[in-house]
Design an enzyme around this catalytic site. Structure first.
Site, short mmCIF file in Angstrom:
data_model
loop_
_atom_site.label_atom_id
_atom_site.label_comp_id
_atom_site.label_asym_id
_atom_site.label_seq_id
_atom_site.Cartn_x
_atom_site.Cartn_y
_atom_site.Cartn_z
N GLY A 19 29.53 25.90 7.86
CA GLY A 19 28.19 25.44 8.25
C GLY A 19 28.17 23.94 8.48
CE LYS A 49 15.69 24.49 12.17
NZ LYS A 49 17.09 24.93 12.15
N GLY A 72 16.56 35.81 11.45
CA GLY A 72 15.53 34.78 11.26
C GLY A 72 15.65 33.68 12.30
CG ASP A 121 19.60 24.76 14.83
OD1 ASP A 121 20.21 23.81 14.31
OD2 ASP A 121 18.48 25.15 14.44
CE1 TYR A 149 23.24 21.24 5.26
CE2 TYR A 149 22.79 22.95 6.87
CZ TYR A 149 22.39 21.84 6.16
OH TYR A 149 21.14 21.32 6.37
P1 NAP Z 1 15.08 32.43 7.90
O1 NAP Z 1 14.37 32.22 9.19
O2 NAP Z 1 14.32 32.49 6.64
O3 NAP Z 1 15.91 33.81 8.08
C1 NAP Z 1 16.65 34.36 7.03
C2 NAP Z 1 17.36 35.64 7.47
O4 NAP Z 1 18.24 36.00 6.43
C3 NAP Z 1 16.42 36.81 7.69
O5 NAP Z 1 16.95 37.62 8.72
C4 NAP Z 1 16.48 37.53 6.34
O6 NAP Z 1 16.32 38.93 6.43
C5 NAP Z 1 17.91 37.28 5.93
N1 NAP Z 1 18.05 37.30 4.47
C6 NAP Z 1 17.41 36.49 3.57
N2 NAP Z 1 17.82 36.79 2.33
C7 NAP Z 1 18.71 37.81 2.44
C8 NAP Z 1 19.48 38.55 1.50
N3 NAP Z 1 19.41 38.29 0.19
N4 NAP Z 1 20.30 39.51 1.96
C9 NAP Z 1 20.38 39.78 3.29
N5 NAP Z 1 19.68 39.11 4.21
C10 NAP Z 1 18.86 38.14 3.80
O7 NAP Z 1 16.20 31.31 7.68
P2 NAP Z 1 16.99 30.45 8.79
O8 NAP Z 1 16.22 29.26 9.16
O9 NAP Z 1 17.41 31.36 9.87
O10 NAP Z 1 18.27 29.92 7.96
C11 NAP Z 1 19.29 30.76 7.51
C12 NAP Z 1 20.43 29.94 6.92
O11 NAP Z 1 21.07 29.16 7.94
C13 NAP Z 1 19.98 28.94 5.85
O12 NAP Z 1 20.89 28.98 4.77
C14 NAP Z 1 20.05 27.61 6.54
O13 NAP Z 1 20.33 26.55 5.64
C15 NAP Z 1 21.23 27.82 7.49
N6 NAP Z 1 21.19 26.90 8.65
C16 NAP Z 1 22.29 26.16 8.92
C17 NAP Z 1 22.32 25.28 10.00
C18 NAP Z 1 23.53 24.45 10.29
O14 NAP Z 1 23.43 23.47 11.05
N7 NAP Z 1 24.68 24.77 9.72
C19 NAP Z 1 21.19 25.17 10.84
C20 NAP Z 1 20.08 25.95 10.55
C21 NAP Z 1 20.09 26.82 9.45
P3 NAP Z 1 14.88 39.66 6.44
O15 NAP Z 1 14.48 39.68 7.89
O16 NAP Z 1 15.15 40.98 5.88
O17 NAP Z 1 13.97 38.81 5.59
#
Ligand code: NAP
Length: 462
Positions: free
Chosen positions: A432, A269, A327, A305, A411
């Protein structure tokens, strides 16, 4: 013969090119503006003057809904693309060609045959303003683009005939794409379908390709969702997976097969931003795009998003929100919550990242255990905690209060541990899947100009 629909701004030659094309094909030619005038019994400037633009648009919708579905060339008014109901009718079982010309050429043509003003601006400024306003809608309307500024009406009609016959993908590019997809993890049944559409015997040269770009993206439900929608809306398109470790080769393949669009997912992204020709303001501010629309050689980047997150939260304007995570999707969520005028605090496992995102979004930040201090009415989980196979919740049960609204962006599974605990505590919940549905709805509108009801999307994803 599949219906041919010509789109484009006034003065791009839809009527002149369309009548030549219809003659060449031996089918009737219909011009929606002429049909409106016939039905109203007076010219369009008079309809605009006496009835106003809204009534003209209503007349236009009626005319479009009653057009024949095949064996015809249709020229449309310049503004039809702005109405999703029109686009649903016009795109169905049709080949859609966008005619374009430089604004100066449009200006010169319009000076010879003036039309009713659409703004209070001087003519030249109006063309620039309206083209900019309608650009996303024209991109969505285009299966093929034909530039009419430097050719004759016959030349433009010949170019369209060539596109109808051969499409816009050279054979060598089709074969190279088949080889490229064969070395990606595309599941065998999907690869067979894609190869048939690209190079199979009797393949349709007009079929447009779209897909999800990610690494990995084998889990994505987008191919099922979009291919079901193509069937339902009778669009000559095929959606696949562009699954590769780097975005560069994905974009190269997408451009080589004249892809119509891409849904972009983890981890591209942010990387995709440097591969785009034009980027929407919201995507620029978020720093990430999840949607690419290709039209007339330009790759446009969008972020849907934030729109998907904003929609179900729109009633909560001004509330106190905690956003968990900093993130990729958290940046989109922060943009949506700030857009709704909320008092936002970002909490993240790595507080430095929360601080950086809060600095960009203009909100508060803190460490994970600052949750109680923030005392939120709304919690949005933008971490992957609770995503299969993880069975944890990002919050303890005692942190959930029944007055809260809890939105989990994860989700898979459909009911995450956080959503289950929030429901048990009596909170209002947003899953989600709901967010995914709303962002896909926006994506489909950007790809095709058509608005899909939420219920249709839920039905397909059930
Ligand atoms: P990302 O860029 O990898 O960011 C992950 C974030 O979560 C970071 O801030 C990370 O913290 C934190 N994190 C990861 N593991 C953790 C843990 N065990 N405990 C606490 N914090 C934790 O991922 P992303 O793209 O933002 O996606 C996040 C989620 O949203 C995914 O599950 C994805 O499937 C979902 N999503 C859903 C939709 C939808 O349409 N519903 C759209 C997009 C994404 P640190 O900074 O400390 O690493």
């Amino acid at each position: 013969m599949r219906r041919i629909v010509l789109f484009g701004y006034r003065g791009t030659g839809k009527t002149a090119v369309g009548s030549v094309l219809a003659q060449d094909l031996g089918v009737p030619f219909l011009d929606t503006d002429a049909l409106i005038e016939q039905q109203a019994g007076r010219p369009i400037p008079e309809i605009f003057r006496d009835e106003g633009e809204a009534r003209f648009r209503a007349r236009e919708r009626e005319v479009i809904a009653s057009l024949p579905g095949h064996d015809v060339v249709v020229a449309t008014g310049g503004g039809v693309v702005m109405d999703p109901a029109n686009m649903e009718h016009l795109r169905k079982e049709s080949t859609c060609v966008l005619l374009t010309a430089d604004p100066e050429i449009i200006g010169r043509r319009l000076a010879q045959a003036p039309r009713p003003a659409l703004t209070t601006l001087p003519p030249e400024a109006e063309v620039a303003e309206m083209l900019a306003r309608r650009r996303p809608a024209y991109a969505a309307a285009a299966d093929f683009c034909v530039e009419t500024g430097k050719t004759t009406n016959h030349g433009a009609a010949r170019r369209i005939l060539g596109l109808l016959r051969n499409g816009n993908i050279p054979d060598a590019a089709r074969e190279a794409a088949v080889r490229w997809f064969a070395q990606t993890p595309l599941p065998a049944p999907e690869r067979v379908q894609l190869e048939a559409r690209l190079t199979g015997p009797g393949h349709d040269p007009q079929t447009r390709f779209l897909g999800v770009a990610g690494w990995p993206c084998g889990h994505s439900r987008s191919p099922h969702l979009f291919n079901s929608l193509f069937e339902r809306y009778r669009l000559n398109c095929h959606y696949t997976r562009f699954e590769a470790p780097a975005i560069g080769p994905i974009m190269e393949t997408a451009r080589a097969i004249d892809a119509k669009g891409l849904s972009v997912t983890i981890p591209f992204k942010q990387d995709i931003m440097s591969c785009l020709d034009e980027i929407d303001d919201a995507a620029l501010q978020i720093g990430a795009a999840n949607t690419v629309v290709f039209a007339c050689g330009t790759a446009y980047g969008w972020n849907t998003d934030w729109l998907g997150i904003r929609k179900p939260l729109a009633g909560l304007t001004g509330t106190r929100a905690v956003l968990l995570g900093a993130g990729g999707v958290a940046a989109a969520a922060a943009y949506a919550l700030m857009d709704l005028g909320m008092e936002v605090t970002i909490l993240n496992r790595t507080p430095e990242k929360a601080r950086a995102l809060a600095g960009r979004a203009g909100c508060r930040w803190g460490a994970w255990d600052d949750f109680e201090k923030a005392d939120p009415d709304l919690v949005v989980n933008a971490t992957p905690v609770g995503m299969q196979p993880d069975t944890n919740s990002p919050l303890r049960d005692d942190q959930l209060k029944k007055e809260m609204t809890v939105c989990d962006l994860v989700y898979t599974p459909p009911v995450t541990p956080l959503i289950a605990a929030a429901r048990k505590a009596g909170c209002t919940t947003i899953t989600g899947t709901e967010i995914f549905i709303y962002q896909a709805q926006e994506q489909f509108r950007l790809f095709f100009g058509i608005e899909i009801p939420d219920t249709t999307l839920r039905e397909i994803l059930a």
